[in-house]
Every structure is written in structure tokens, then in C-alpha cells.
Design a protein around this motif. Structure first.
Motif, PDB file in Angstrom:
ATOM      1  N   LYS A 126       0.959  -1.469   0.024  1.00  0.00           N
ATOM      2  CA  LYS A 126       0.111   0.129   0.041  1.00  0.00           C
ATOM      3  C   LYS A 126       0.875   1.330   0.011  1.00  0.00           C
ATOM      4  O   LYS A 126       1.774   1.478   0.905  1.00  0.00           O
ATOM      5  N   SER A 158      -1.441  -1.219  -4.509  1.00  0.00           N
ATOM      6  CA  SER A 158      -2.626  -0.191  -4.456  1.00  0.00           C
ATOM      7  C   SER A 158      -2.010   1.283  -4.060  1.00  0.00           C
ATOM      8  O   SER A 158      -1.051   1.292  -3.149  1.00  0.00           O
ATOM      9  N   LEU A 215      -5.699   1.154 -10.615  1.00  0.00           N
ATOM     10  CA  LEU A 215      -4.743   0.857  -9.031  1.00  0.00           C
ATOM     11  C   LEU A 215      -4.629   2.223  -8.264  1.00  0.00           C
ATOM     12  O   LEU A 215      -3.995   1.832  -7.165  1.00  0.00           O
TER      13      LEU A 215
END
Length: 294
Positions: A126, A158, A215
């Protein structure tokens, strides 16, 4: 013959002799620092005036005096607050700005993070662009990580982009940029991740490909908020070239809040002109302006 109100307003507000009074500028500067933490010293007054002129024309007002009366005397501040913040906040951004950080991301940060999670199958990394502006930084991260994930095949990722300005967040969501802005993007990445549109008589533009846009998500965030409503297991946070606009006490408060969202071993990346010197924050510096949480 009298002019229609909006035409008269347009003429008056373009007059270089019309300026914010010292008191009104101080009131606006105080409002901005209280709301979003950004300092507007007296030297920024002409910049602020230049950015507000278009907004004043949009409102059909005829002067800075009329605009400030609307803000502070006629209860217009509630409705005008987001537009004022959008107008005066700085949104300088570029693709691959300070490229050494993206080299460090690829060569050091991601391999180290994956080593910490070597027991997981295809872990999700992340990444948070905490002052994303129009999204150039977030999409630069996405390009670098997409290439790396394709090469390694052992992780997913992401990206979250946040900013105080709704206007720049909207552009990030659209992911459309003037073609001249993507000059720093390596040619191979331009071919993979950009779609080019050229229409006669229209400025050439590019758009990020859908595979990459999926994304990246964007959300509004005021860094001066007491808490941030996002995940607490973020791997890397980019907060570059923003803290220089904040008071020292606010700089430290923002960093401390962001650190709470990093997983152990996660990284915080600041701008090259920023540092943690003089703060009570203890993080290990692993590269210029790159810090790792214990």
C-alpha cells in the motif's frame, strides 16, 4: 450608458490598482493557516491576488473589497471556503519529480518490504501519496511499481492519492494531462502507460491507461485534521515538498500522524528540501529524505 454588472466587475477586477488591504490579506492568510496549515507571508500577497481574480470574476463581484465583504461580513465563507482553498493552495507537481526517490523505491524500499513479508503469497503493498496534487506523483509511483511487479511477479500494489484541493483531485481522477507535462516519463513507460489524443486545433493531451487508473484512487484530506481515516498498515508514504509551507509545530504533528499509518519497517519519503532535524521524531534515515519506521 452603464455596463451590466458582470461586465463592470470583469473590468474592475483586472485593474492592477485593485489590491487586498493589509487587514484583509492578513485575515485570509490567518484563515488558510488555521484551515490547512499553509503559511502565506506578506511576500505571497500578489500571488494570492492573482489567483483570486478569476474567482472574483466568477462570483460577479467588482473588487477585492467586495470579495472580502462577502467572505467576512455577509456569511459567504461557508460556501466559499473550498473555492478559496483551491485558489490559494500551491499545486506544483511533475511526473518523476526528484527521480532518485523512485530509484530508491524500486531498488531498496520494495525489496526490503517484500523480504519482511516473505512468508506471504503475493503481498499487497500500500502506497500513499499524501499531497498528490493533480496525480502526477501517484501515477509515477504506479508506473514504477507496475513495471517492477511485472518483472518480479511476487507482489501486488494499490495507491492512494490525497490532497486538500478538490480541483486537483478531480484532475487526478480524470488522469488527463497536457502532453508537454509527460516529458520526464521514460519513453518505454510512455508507450505502456499513456494514451495520446491529438485533435486539430486542440492542445495535445495524454491520459493514463485504464489498467493503471484502476490501481490508483483519490480522496480529499486536510493534513491539519486530528486524525486520518485511512489504513494503518501502509508500506510507503510520500509527503514531498509540502512541509516547507507549514509551521514547525504543524510539520511535526503531521509527520507523527502519518507515522501511525505506517506498518513496522515502512517508509516515509519527504522532499529533498525537507528534514526531521529539530523534531522529536525518531526514524532511521536510509537515503536522502527517506526514513524507515522501526
Amino acid at each position: 450608458m452603464s455596463l451590466p454588472a458582470r461586465t463592470a466587475a470583469a473590468i474592475r477586477i483586472d485593474d492592477e490598482d485593485d489590491h487586498l488591504t493589509a487587514l484583509d490579506y492578513k485575515r485570509i492568510a490567518t484563515l488558510i493557516v488555521d484551515e490547512v496549515g499553509i503559511k502565506l507571508p506578506p511576500a505571497k500577497r500578489l500571488m494570492v491576488e492573482g489567483r483570486l481574480r478569476k474567482r472574483i470574476r466568477t462570483l460577479g463581484l467588482d473588487s477585492f473589497d467586495a470579495y472580502c465583504a462577502y467572505l467576512f461580513k455577509k456569511d459567504g465563507l461557508t460556501a466559499e471556503r473550498p473555492f478559496l482553498i483551491n485558489a490559494v493552495t500551491t499545486n506544483k507537481t511533475d511526473f518523476f519529480r526528484e527521480p532518485e526517490h523512485f530509484d530508491c523505491l524500486e531498488q531498496r524500499m520494495v525489496p526490503a518490504l517484500l523480504e519482511l513479508r516473505r512468508g506471504e503469497r503475493a503481498p499487497m503493498l500500500k502506497i500513499w501519496s499524501a499531497a498528490s496534487s493533480t496525480g502526477a506523483e501517484a501515477y509515477t509511483l504506479a508506473m514504477v511499481l507496475a513495471d517492477l511487479a511485472g518483472q518480479r511477479g511476487d507482489f501486488r500494489f494499490s495507491i492512494l492519492g490525497t490532497d486538500i484541493s478538490t480541483a486537483v483531485l478531480d484532475q487526478g481522477q480524470r488522469a488527463v494531462y497536457p502532453a508537454e507535462m509527460i516529458t520526464p516519463v521514460p519513453q518505454a513507460k510512455q508507450s505502456r502507460y499513456l494514451m495520446f489524443a491529438r485533435k486539430a486545433g486542440v492542445r495535445s493531451e495524454v491520459r493514463i491507461v485504464p489498467e493503471l487508473r484502476r490501481l490508483v484512487r483519490f480522496a480529499r484530506l486536510n493534513l491539519m485534521d486530528k486524525a486520518y481515516p485511512f489504513d494503518n498498515d501502509v508500506d510507503i508514504i510520500f509527503l514531498r515538498n509540502v512541509l516547507i509551507y507549514f509551521e514547525k509545530v504543524d510539520q511535526e504533528a503531521v509527520i507523527l500522524k502519518l507515522i501511525k499509518h505506517l506498518r513496522p519497517g515502512g517508509y516515509l519519503v519527504l522532499g529533498h528540501s525537507e528534514s526531521m532535524i529539530g523534531t522529536n521524531i525518531t526514524m532511521r534515515q536510509v537515503a536522502p529524505a527517506v526514513f524507515q519506521k522501526p
